[in-house]
Scaffold this motif. Structure first.
Motif, PDB file in Angstrom:
ATOM      1  N   SER A  87       0.828  -1.205   0.000  1.00 44.61           N
ATOM      2  CA  SER A  87       0.000   0.000   0.000  1.00 44.61           C
ATOM      3  C   SER A  87       0.863   1.256   0.000  1.00 44.61           C
ATOM      4  CB  SER A  87      -0.921  -0.006   1.222  1.00 44.61           C
ATOM      5  OG  SER A  87      -1.714   1.159   1.263  1.00 44.61           O
ATOM      6  N   ASP A  88       1.951   1.229   0.750  1.00 47.54           N
ATOM      7  CA  ASP A  88       2.840   2.389   0.816  1.00 47.54           C
ATOM      8  C   ASP A  88       3.522   2.640  -0.527  1.00 47.54           C
ATOM      9  OD1 ASP A  88       4.049   4.498   2.403  1.00 47.54           O
ATOM     10  OD2 ASP A  88       5.922   3.365   2.274  1.00 47.54           O
ATOM     11  N   ILE A  89       3.907   1.565  -1.212  1.00 43.49           N
ATOM     12  CA  ILE A  89       4.517   1.717  -2.537  1.00 43.49           C
ATOM     13  C   ILE A  89       3.545   2.416  -3.481  1.00 43.49           C
ATOM     14  CG2 ILE A  89       5.334   0.464  -4.573  1.00 43.49           C
ATOM     15  CD1 ILE A  89       6.446  -1.667  -2.648  1.00 43.49           C
ATOM     16  N   TRP A  90       2.285   1.994  -3.457  1.00 45.07           N
ATOM     17  CA  TRP A  90       1.289   2.646  -4.311  1.00 45.07           C
ATOM     18  C   TRP A  90       1.050   4.091  -3.876  1.00 45.07           C
ATOM     19  CZ3 TRP A  90       0.111   1.518  -8.942  1.00 45.07           C
ATOM     20  CH2 TRP A  90       0.094   0.198  -9.394  1.00 45.07           C
ATOM     21  N   ASN A  91       1.096   4.344  -2.582  1.00 41.28           N
ATOM     22  CA  ASN A  91       0.935   5.728  -2.111  1.00 41.28           C
ATOM     23  C   ASN A  91       2.022   6.625  -2.693  1.00 41.28           C
ATOM     24  OD1 ASN A  91      -1.278   5.034  -0.562  1.00 41.28           O
ATOM     25  ND2 ASN A  91      -0.113   4.841   1.345  1.00 41.28           N
ATOM     26  N   VAL A  92       3.258   6.125  -2.684  1.00 43.71           N
ATOM     27  CA  VAL A  92       4.375   6.894  -3.242  1.00 43.71           C
ATOM     28  C   VAL A  92       4.176   7.083  -4.742  1.00 43.71           C
ATOM     29  CG1 VAL A  92       6.853   6.869  -3.722  1.00 43.71           C
ATOM     30  CG2 VAL A  92       6.014   6.190  -1.468  1.00 43.71           C
ATOM     31  N   PHE A  93       3.824   5.995  -5.424  1.00 40.83           N
ATOM     32  CA  PHE A  93       3.607   6.074  -6.873  1.00 40.83           C
ATOM     33  C   PHE A  93       2.547   7.118  -7.202  1.00 40.83           C
ATOM     34  CE2 PHE A  93       1.378   5.007 -10.730  1.00 40.83           C
ATOM     35  CZ  PHE A  93       2.392   4.713 -11.624  1.00 40.83           C
ATOM     36  N   GLU A  94       1.421   7.051  -6.500  1.00 41.14           N
ATOM     37  CA  GLU A  94       0.311   7.956  -6.803  1.00 41.14           C
ATOM     38  C   GLU A  94       0.620   9.403  -6.435  1.00 41.14           C
ATOM     39  OE1 GLU A  94      -3.270   4.628  -6.425  1.00 41.14           O
ATOM     40  OE2 GLU A  94      -2.840   5.973  -4.743  1.00 41.14           O
ATOM     41  N   SER A  95       1.524   9.605  -5.476  1.00 41.94           N
ATOM     42  CA  SER A  95       1.922  10.976  -5.154  1.00 41.94           C
ATOM     43  C   SER A  95       2.688  11.602  -6.315  1.00 41.94           C
ATOM     44  CB  SER A  95       2.772  10.997  -3.879  1.00 41.94           C
ATOM     45  OG  SER A  95       4.060  10.448  -4.098  1.00 41.94           O
TER      46      SER A  95
END
Length: 209
Positions: A63-71
């Motif tokens: 989830s954190d990886i996707w959070n970074v990607f989406e930022s």
């Protein structure tokens, strides 16, 4: 004198019943499986430690990886593969090698992961010392490419340091001179800490500037 060229034959790596590479569970530095894991590493050059992160930690990290990607992408993309196009992916960092961002990342999850006791146990067991130093880098995220050849990443063996050039400096004077100039006022200094002592020296050696 006649010479023969032998085709390289990779070793047959032991696998489990599901086809995955054999893995090891380490409960402590000197648990019964520790010797087996180290022997596997010595023979094949790598080893899989299966119990470093819990299922909950893995889910939180994904989830954190996707959070970074989406930022970086500036929109929600994780649940819609139609949005995983090259244009959006380029906004997130290095598309061809899968790296997110251009500098080290400092999310809460990354910090927690790096302090996980089981992670220290795994590396300390394999390396034979509990005194470990680690660099601080970033995430990598790759798109499925089996049905999308255009998503393929570059083919390379990625070494941040040239081991032969690095080891020639027996007193570490070059590495120390590079590292002592870092102020850590920029996130990129953490990348330099990881790469520069070996990479720059290699580039100078082969004449690349």
């Amino acid at each position: 004198m006649a010479t023969t060229t032998e085709k390289f034959q990779p070793p047959t790596v032991p696998r489990d019943s599901e086809g995955f590479v054999k893995s090891f569970n380490l409960s402590s530095y000197d648990c019964p499986e520790a010797d087996d894991g180290c022997a596997f590493f010595d023979q094949y050059g790598f080893v899989v430690i299966a119990n470093v992160f819990t299922s909950k930690q893995c889910a939180e990290t994904i989830s954190d990886i996707w959070n970074v990607f989406e930022s970086f992408a500036e929109q929600s993309t994780r649940n819609d593969e139609n949005l995983w196009d090259a244009q959006r992916w380029r906004r997130t960092g290095h598309e061809q090698v899968g790296l997110l961002g251009n500098a080290s990342l400092w999310t809460r999850q990354i910090i927690l992961n790096r302090q996980t006791p089981a992670l220290h146990t795994a590396f300390a067991t394999v390396l034979g010392t509990r005194k470990l130093l680690t660099n601080h880098d970033r995430y990598a995220l790759f798109r499925p490419a089996q049905m999308h050849s255009e998503r393929g990443t570059v083919t390379n063996l990625h070494l941040d340091m040239n081991p032969w050039i690095y080891l020639q400096d027996t007193d570490n004077s070059y590495q120390i001179s590079v590292l002592s100039r870092l102020s850590y006022k920029r996130d990129n200094d953490w990348i330099t800490e990881n790469n520069e002592p070996g990479v720059k020296k290699y580039f100078l050696f082969v004449g690349i500037t």
